[in-house]
Enzyme design. Structure first.
Site, PDB file in Angstrom:
ATOM      1  N   HIS B  89      56.561  22.672  36.651  1.00 24.10           N
ATOM      2  CA  HIS B  89      55.180  22.326  36.990  1.00 24.10           C
ATOM      3  C   HIS B  89      54.362  23.612  37.089  1.00 24.10           C
ATOM      4  O   HIS B  89      53.286  23.725  36.501  1.00 24.10           O
ATOM      5  CB  HIS B  89      55.132  21.558  38.316  1.00 24.10           C
ATOM      6  CG  HIS B  89      53.762  21.448  38.907  1.00 24.10           C
ATOM      7  ND1 HIS B  89      52.802  20.603  38.407  1.00 24.10           N
ATOM      8  CD2 HIS B  89      53.163  22.101  39.947  1.00 24.10           C
ATOM      9  CE1 HIS B  89      51.688  20.737  39.115  1.00 24.10           C
ATOM     10  NE2 HIS B  89      51.887  21.651  40.055  1.00 24.10           N
ATOM     11  N   ASP B 118      31.770  34.789  14.475  1.00 18.25           N
ATOM     12  CA  ASP B 118      33.094  34.250  14.781  1.00 18.25           C
ATOM     13  C   ASP B 118      33.799  35.273  15.660  1.00 18.25           C
ATOM     14  O   ASP B 118      33.197  36.242  16.098  1.00 18.25           O
ATOM     15  CB  ASP B 118      33.907  33.984  13.497  1.00 18.25           C
ATOM     16  CG  ASP B 118      34.950  32.889  13.701  1.00 18.25           C
ATOM     17  OD1 ASP B 118      35.829  33.068  14.551  1.00 18.25           O
ATOM     18  OD2 ASP B 118      34.864  31.853  13.023  1.00 18.25           O
ATOM     19  N   TRP B 154      58.996  29.210  39.357  1.00 18.19           N
ATOM     20  CA  TRP B 154      58.322  29.725  38.164  1.00 18.19           C
ATOM     21  C   TRP B 154      58.343  31.257  38.133  1.00 18.19           C
ATOM     22  O   TRP B 154      58.044  31.858  37.127  1.00 18.19           O
ATOM     23  CB  TRP B 154      56.878  29.224  38.096  1.00 18.19           C
ATOM     24  CG  TRP B 154      55.903  29.968  38.963  1.00 18.19           C
ATOM     25  CD1 TRP B 154      55.676  29.753  40.279  1.00 18.19           C
ATOM     26  CD2 TRP B 154      55.039  31.033  38.566  1.00 18.19           C
ATOM     27  NE1 TRP B 154      54.720  30.628  40.739  1.00 18.19           N
ATOM     28  CE2 TRP B 154      54.305  31.419  39.699  1.00 18.19           C
ATOM     29  CE3 TRP B 154      54.804  31.695  37.362  1.00 18.19           C
ATOM     30  CZ2 TRP B 154      53.364  32.452  39.679  1.00 18.19           C
ATOM     31  CZ3 TRP B 154      53.859  32.731  37.347  1.00 18.19           C
ATOM     32  CH2 TRP B 154      53.150  33.099  38.496  1.00 18.19           C
ATOM     33  N   SER B 181      51.108  35.406  22.458  1.00 20.49           N
ATOM     34  CA  SER B 181      49.873  34.669  22.211  1.00 20.49           C
ATOM     35  C   SER B 181      48.724  35.207  23.066  1.00 20.49           C
ATOM     36  O   SER B 181      47.623  35.455  22.571  1.00 20.49           O
ATOM     37  CB  SER B 181      50.106  33.192  22.515  1.00 20.49           C
ATOM     38  OG  SER B 181      48.893  32.524  22.686  1.00 20.49           O
ATOM     39  N   SER B 182      48.999  35.427  24.363  1.00 25.26           N
ATOM     40  CA  SER B 182      47.947  35.922  25.259  1.00 25.26           C
ATOM     41  C   SER B 182      47.483  37.300  24.849  1.00 25.26           C
ATOM     42  O   SER B 182      46.295  37.614  24.927  1.00 25.26           O
ATOM     43  CB  SER B 182      48.469  36.016  26.692  1.00 25.26           C
ATOM     44  OG  SER B 182      48.611  34.760  27.232  1.00 25.26           O
ATOM     45  N   HIS B 265      50.254  39.237  40.231  1.00 20.72           N
ATOM     46  CA  HIS B 265      49.012  39.164  40.981  1.00 20.72           C
ATOM     47  C   HIS B 265      47.780  39.270  40.099  1.00 20.72           C
ATOM     48  O   HIS B 265      46.881  38.430  40.200  1.00 20.72           O
ATOM     49  CB  HIS B 265      48.945  40.103  42.175  1.00 20.72           C
ATOM     50  CG  HIS B 265      47.846  39.630  43.083  1.00 20.72           C
ATOM     51  ND1 HIS B 265      48.001  38.548  43.913  1.00 20.72           N
ATOM     52  CD2 HIS B 265      46.548  39.966  43.151  1.00 20.72           C
ATOM     53  CE1 HIS B 265      46.845  38.262  44.471  1.00 20.72           C
ATOM     54  NE2 HIS B 265      45.939  39.101  44.027  1.00 20.72           N
ATOM     55  N   GLU B 267      47.662  38.264  37.293  1.00 20.35           N
ATOM     56  CA  GLU B 267      47.672  36.962  36.620  1.00 20.35           C
ATOM     57  C   GLU B 267      46.815  35.933  37.374  1.00 20.35           C
ATOM     58  O   GLU B 267      46.100  35.158  36.754  1.00 20.35           O
ATOM     59  CB  GLU B 267      49.121  36.464  36.494  1.00 20.35           C
ATOM     60  CG  GLU B 267      49.285  35.022  36.085  1.00 20.35           C
ATOM     61  CD  GLU B 267      48.858  34.730  34.657  1.00 20.35           C
ATOM     62  OE1 GLU B 267      48.774  35.692  33.860  1.00 20.35           O
ATOM     63  OE2 GLU B 267      48.605  33.559  34.350  1.00 20.35           O
ATOM     64  N   TYR B 269      44.227  36.494  39.039  1.00 19.64           N
ATOM     65  CA  TYR B 269      42.818  36.803  38.768  1.00 19.64           C
ATOM     66  C   TYR B 269      42.467  36.507  37.325  1.00 19.64           C
ATOM     67  O   TYR B 269      41.318  36.195  37.003  1.00 19.64           O
ATOM     68  CB  TYR B 269      42.504  38.240  39.161  1.00 19.64           C
ATOM     69  CG  TYR B 269      42.500  38.335  40.663  1.00 19.64           C
ATOM     70  CD1 TYR B 269      41.362  37.985  41.366  1.00 19.64           C
ATOM     71  CD2 TYR B 269      43.645  38.645  41.362  1.00 19.64           C
ATOM     72  CE1 TYR B 269      41.365  37.968  42.739  1.00 19.64           C
ATOM     73  CE2 TYR B 269      43.662  38.631  42.739  1.00 19.64           C
ATOM     74  CZ  TYR B 269      42.524  38.297  43.429  1.00 19.64           C
ATOM     75  OH  TYR B 269      42.541  38.266  44.774  1.00 19.64           O
ATOM     76  N   SER B 280      29.016  31.100  37.331  1.00 17.55           N
ATOM     77  CA  SER B 280      27.819  31.937  37.279  1.00 17.55           C
ATOM     78  C   SER B 280      26.887  31.543  36.139  1.00 17.55           C
ATOM     79  O   SER B 280      25.746  31.998  36.095  1.00 17.55           O
ATOM     80  CB  SER B 280      28.210  33.413  37.117  1.00 17.55           C
ATOM     81  OG  SER B 280      29.098  33.791  38.124  1.00 17.55           O
ATOM     82  N   HIS B 314      52.008  41.854  48.427  1.00 21.18           N
ATOM     83  CA  HIS B 314      51.733  40.865  49.474  1.00 21.18           C
ATOM     84  C   HIS B 314      52.417  39.525  49.166  1.00 21.18           C
ATOM     85  O   HIS B 314      52.424  38.645  50.009  1.00 21.18           O
ATOM     86  CB  HIS B 314      50.226  40.693  49.710  1.00 21.18           C
ATOM     87  CG  HIS B 314      49.463  40.086  48.583  1.00 21.18           C
ATOM     88  ND1 HIS B 314      48.180  40.428  48.287  1.00 21.18           N
ATOM     89  CD2 HIS B 314      49.806  39.162  47.661  1.00 21.18           C
ATOM     90  CE1 HIS B 314      47.765  39.727  47.251  1.00 21.18           C
ATOM     91  NE2 HIS B 314      48.739  38.961  46.841  1.00 21.18           N
ATOM     92  N   HIS B 315      52.967  39.396  47.956  1.00 18.89           N
ATOM     93  CA  HIS B 315      53.745  38.194  47.663  1.00 18.89           C
ATOM     94  C   HIS B 315      55.154  38.291  48.223  1.00 18.89           C
ATOM     95  O   HIS B 315      55.933  37.350  48.095  1.00 18.89           O
ATOM     96  CB  HIS B 315      53.830  37.981  46.150  1.00 18.89           C
ATOM     97  CG  HIS B 315      52.508  37.662  45.529  1.00 18.89           C
ATOM     98  ND1 HIS B 315      52.042  36.381  45.382  1.00 18.89           N
ATOM     99  CD2 HIS B 315      51.543  38.459  45.034  1.00 18.89           C
ATOM    100  CE1 HIS B 315      50.851  36.407  44.809  1.00 18.89           C
ATOM    101  NE2 HIS B 315      50.520  37.651  44.591  1.00 18.89           N
ATOM    102  N   THR B 340      34.749  39.578  46.532  1.00 17.01           N
ATOM    103  CA  THR B 340      34.711  38.123  46.430  1.00 17.01           C
ATOM    104  C   THR B 340      33.587  37.582  47.303  1.00 17.01           C
ATOM    105  O   THR B 340      32.872  36.653  46.913  1.00 17.01           O
ATOM    106  CB  THR B 340      36.061  37.516  46.849  1.00 17.01           C
ATOM    107  OG1 THR B 340      37.093  38.243  46.193  1.00 17.01           O
ATOM    108  CG2 THR B 340      36.161  36.065  46.448  1.00 17.01           C
ATOM    109  N   LYS B 343      30.359  37.851  45.603  1.00 17.41           N
ATOM    110  CA  LYS B 343      30.149  36.775  44.638  1.00 17.41           C
ATOM    111  C   LYS B 343      29.677  35.498  45.325  1.00 17.41           C
ATOM    112  O   LYS B 343      28.690  34.889  44.901  1.00 17.41           O
ATOM    113  CB  LYS B 343      31.456  36.493  43.890  1.00 17.41           C
ATOM    114  CG  LYS B 343      31.701  37.526  42.819  1.00 17.41           C
ATOM    115  CD  LYS B 343      32.911  37.185  42.003  1.00 17.41           C
ATOM    116  CE  LYS B 343      32.931  37.981  40.727  1.00 17.41           C
ATOM    117  NZ  LYS B 343      31.858  37.618  39.793  1.00 17.41           N
ATOM    118  N   ARG B 462      58.602  25.200  51.249  1.00 16.34           N
ATOM    119  CA  ARG B 462      58.310  24.710  49.901  1.00 16.34           C
ATOM    120  C   ARG B 462      59.612  24.572  49.120  1.00 16.34           C
ATOM    121  O   ARG B 462      60.661  25.017  49.566  1.00 16.34           O
ATOM    122  CB  ARG B 462      57.342  25.665  49.187  1.00 16.34           C
ATOM    123  CG  ARG B 462      57.922  27.031  48.935  1.00 16.34           C
ATOM    124  CD  ARG B 462      56.879  28.051  48.509  1.00 16.34           C
ATOM    125  NE  ARG B 462      56.463  27.876  47.121  1.00 16.34           N
ATOM    126  CZ  ARG B 462      55.913  28.854  46.383  1.00 16.34           C
ATOM    127  NH1 ARG B 462      55.741  30.062  46.892  1.00 16.34           N
ATOM    128  NH2 ARG B 462      55.546  28.632  45.150  1.00 16.34           N
TER     129      ARG B 462
END
Lengths: 285, 537
Positions: B89, B118, B154, B181-182, B265, B267, B269, B280, B314-315, B340, B343, B462
């Protein structure tokens, strides 16, 4: 391209193409083939072979098409600039790929190996002292590390020289001295192949005489993964240089318009710089 | 999501005669059009549909998870399969649904918004897309191999991921392909934005959506190769005897976490910055005011991106690291709240005294601001080490990142789809169904995830298929919400399909407050737009 003189006014957008699809089919076979092979399923190798065949075909026809488009004058200044940005950022991603492995090397040398020798770990591994190079506290076999001043030093000289000949080729291309261009490109390729031969010899020496293997703990893993991926990049770079030499021999590129050459030269210098990092941090210190 | 009519008039008086000899006869017909296309709109459409189908696949996995958790005890599945569901998931939603959706938006919108004909590398662009299906096949078919799909989360943490069966290898190779791909996609986007802007469009005149994608693409080229490197180490540890993550060989399983989160991390963002961009664009349009503090928005986005690269640990506060390092990562993480906050302030100030109207895109944008801010605050809570040690690996963390990923990224995607559907299809979507979709999503989302804060604070871990009786009520509420949220998305599908098939004809600029370049094109946008670039003043 015959009649349109206005062709270079517009940014060239290629017509519909089957190459991406072919490449994805290749990756489909490669993905499943690789997953099955590493688990020793008999079908895996076959899938890998199919995948690689399709991928090489795709790379060949795709780059041939780009070369033809370039020679037909379809790429204006703006397209040329796109190629420059694209190649620069591609090389940047390659740098970051190597950074992951250099990061692992530093982490093990500076952090995890000393930690494994500290007081808390004495219960588990009382005899481990934590020096570098090491195969780790649980290693049963001894190995001799690869010294820097034999073959690796020669390899450094080979690659640095090839960087010089590569720049010589660029200089010759800009002055339209085609003879010198072909000669210096040939020398660059020869130096690259010699480097690879030395590297293969070094691996044989390491396995048979130094007992230094991929499985030799932290040192073996970082040594072979870093030099192995670098060797793979030298191989790719050499193939790219051979393609460029063939294009030079059939009269491609002009003193003003030759990004195909430059992109490969950038790549070659990048491979060179990575080697310097390897020589210092893997072999020397 | 497009019925693009290529015979439709071209915008701004540039006709077929202008170059483009290869396209003069339009695209190939039928399936070949999609397989061989080099058109950014076709490719954007494929990205969006792919992403939606992966959203369904990942959503069905969430259904499985929530069905098992509906009541305490083991009901429907084995614990191993439950773990496979949570693992996949996560992977599928991150790499299959959210990221491709944003790339789909970039494909559709970036060329139109900067006045480019293009993407810079139109042929490679199609390869970036077509790499996704083989990777998705690898992920999904892993469920059918011996040992089942990867079930270690994951995040691939060793030593568990070193021990699992073939499904883990398929996950690893899928990630390699998705990464390729990315990387191609992001190089394409960077080059397009830097090299193909219309004359007069300086960097600081670019729409904010384009800015956020430029910065996102930089993050992608920075961290995707690192992910490729770390899963490669995992692969060699599994099959070729290296010892990167094995302490007996001098390596360290925690090293995997450091390298993984150096990717992981940024990722998160990567998944939220383009969402900021979409919000925006929507807010000024429906507030009929220019975006408040444009340049501070740009600098805030860049600051968030830079900070995101130095907060990864921090993870993993609970795995053990020097106190100095913990403090550094805690303060650096809290620092992200500053840009943040800039924003959120700017978005609010954009609406202040605006002549606001509340069409579906605006509803999703406002919903985004509310719920994303909640997710942002719970993020700051998690950044505080003593608190994090309590809530690590609990449902509090699940609630936190679903507030930023679902009511953040996904709500922004929904808002963006409604906002640009008229441009893509040439039809107006069904406004009342759209609003119904918003309110259903809004309510069921909160029913699902708000209670998970309480579950987490009460200590429910979890990634477990069973739990203590004390958690039963909240889990039941959460499961009901999840089913409601999932089914509500059928409304979204209905709206989109209806809109593609017909509906009120959309004007070139259906939103009177919109200012960006794509609204100067007719609706639907012609197959080739801005063949002759507009001049931006």
């Amino acid at each position: 391209m015959s009649h349109e003189s206005s062709q270079t006014d517009n940014y060239y957008i290629p017509p519909p193409s089957t190459y991406p699809m072919i490449g994805s089919i290749a990756l489909f076979f490669l993905g499943f083939g690789a997953a099955f092979s590493v688990n020793s399923l008999p079908i895996g190798k076959g899938l890998l072979a199919i995948g690689f065949s399709i991928l090489f075909y795709m790379i060949f026809v795709w780059f041939r098409t780009v070369a033809q488009e370039s020679e037909a004058g379809k790429f204006n200044k703006q397209v040329d600039m796109s190629f420059r940005w694209g190649m620069s950022w591609f090389i940047f991603t390659e740098v970051m790929f190597f950074a992951a492995f250099f990061g692992a090397l530093y982490y093990m040398r500076v952090l995890s190996v000393p930690w494994l020798a500290d007081l808390e770990h004495k219960i588990l591994w009382p005899d481990f002292t934590g020096g570098w190079p090491t195969a780790g506290p649980g290693a049963s076999e001894k190995f001799t590390p690869m010294g820097p001043w034999g073959l690796p030093a020669i390899n450094t000289a080979l690659l640095l020289t090839s960087g010089v000949t590569c720049t010589w080729a660029h200089w010759a291309l800009k002055l339209n001295k085609r003879g010198q261009l072909n000669l210096s490109l040939f020398l660059t390729i020869a130096l690259g192949i010699t480097f690879l031969a030395c590297q293969i010899y070094e691996y044989g020496h390491a396995y048979s005489e130094l007992n230094l293997k991929l499985t030799s703990g932290a040192y073996g893993a970082s040594f072979y993964m870093l030099t192995g991926f670098h060797g793979f990049h030298v191989t790719v770079g050499t193939i790219m240089l051979i393609v460029i030499l063939c294009r030079c021999l059939s009269g491609h590129f002009t003193p003003e318009h030759h990004f195909g050459f430059e992109g490969v030269a950038w790549y070659w210098h990048f491979v060179d710089v990575v080697w310097l990092g390897l020589f210092i941090f893997v072999y020397l210190v | 999501m497009a019925a693009v009519h290529d015979d439709h008039a071209h915008g701004h008086g540039h006709g077929h005669e202008h170059g483009h000899d290869d396209h003069a006869h339009g695209p190939p017909k039928g399936m070949m059009r999609w397989l061989t296309t080099t058109n950014h709109k076709d490719i954007g459409t494929m990205y969006l549909w792919f992403s939606f189908s992966m959203f369904i696949v990942g959503g069905l996995m969430a259904f499985g998870i929530r069905a098992e958790l509906f009541q305490p005890g083991m009901q429907l599945m084995t614990p191993e399969f439950f773990n496979s569901l949570t693992t996949n998931h996560g992977l599928i939603m991150v790499f299959g649904a959210i990221m491709p959706a944003f790339v789909g938006f970039a494909n559709w919108q970036v060329p139109m918004m900067i006045g480019a004909p293009d993407m810079a590398f139109a042929r490679m662009n199609n390869w970036s897309f077509w790499l996704l299906p083989p990777a998705a096949l690898l992920l999904v078919s892993a469920f059918f191999v011996p040992g089942g799909a990867g079930a270690g989360g994951w995040t691939f943490y060793p030593p568990l991921s070193v021990q699992m069966g073939m499904g883990m290898d398929m996950m690893i190779f899928a990630v390699h392909i998705l990464g390729a791909s990315s990387i191609m996609g992001s190089i394409n986007i960077i080059t397009t934005i830097l090299n193909m802007r219309a004359p007069g469009m300086t960097l600081m005149k670019m729409p904010l959506f384009v800015w956020t994608w430029l910065i996102t693409a930089y993050l992608l080229v920075l961290v995707m190769p690192v992910l490729a490197g770390t899963v490669t180490m995992l692969l060699t540890d599994r099959h070729f005897g290296t010892n990167f993550f094995n302490a007996a060989g001098g390596g360290d399983p925690i090293m995997f976490q450091h390298i993984f989160w150096f990717f992981g991390h940024p990722e998160v963002y990567i998944m939220i910055l383009p969402a900021f961009g979409i919000i925006s664009e929507i807010l000024p349009t429906f507030s009929r005011k220019p975006l408040f503090g444009y340049s501070s928005m740009v600098y805030a986005t860049a600051s968030i991106a830079i900070l995101s690269c130095i907060v990864w640990a921090h993870h993993m506060f609970t795995v053990g690291m020097p106190v100095t390092a913990q403090l550094f990562f805690m303060y650096a993480t809290m620092l992200i709240a500053v840009p943040t906050g800039v924003k959120v302030f700017n978005w609010t100030a954009t609406m202040w005294q605006g002549s606001m109207s509340f069409e579906t895109p605006m509803l999703f944008a406002i919903g985004f601001i509310f719920l994303f801010t909640i997710g942002g605050f719970s993020g700051v809570v998690c950044a505080v080490i003593p608190v994090d040690i309590q809530v690590q690996e609990t449902y509090y963390v699940i609630a936190h990142f679903h507030y930023v990923l679902v009511s953040g990224s996904l709500f922004a995607l929904f808002g963006g789809v409604y906002y640009w559907l008229p441009k893509w299809t040439g039809h107006m979507y069904d406004e009342s169904l759209g609003k119904l979709h918003f309110w259903l999503s809004m309510v069921f989302f909160n029913v699902t995830f708000f209670v998970q804060h309480f579950l987490g604070l009460a200590g429910m871990p979890r990634r477990v298929p069973d739990y203590a009786l004390q958690f039963a009520d909240f889990n039941m509420i959460s499961s009901i919400g999840a089913f409601g949220f999932g089914l509500s998305q059928l409304v979204f599908l209905t709206v989109v399909v209806k809109c593609i098939r017909g509906g009120k004809k959309a004007e070139a600029k259906p939103w009177d407050g919109a200012t960006t370049l794509e609204w100067d094109l007719p609706s639907p946008a012609p197959y080739h737009s801005w063949v002759t670039p507009p001049v931006v003043k």
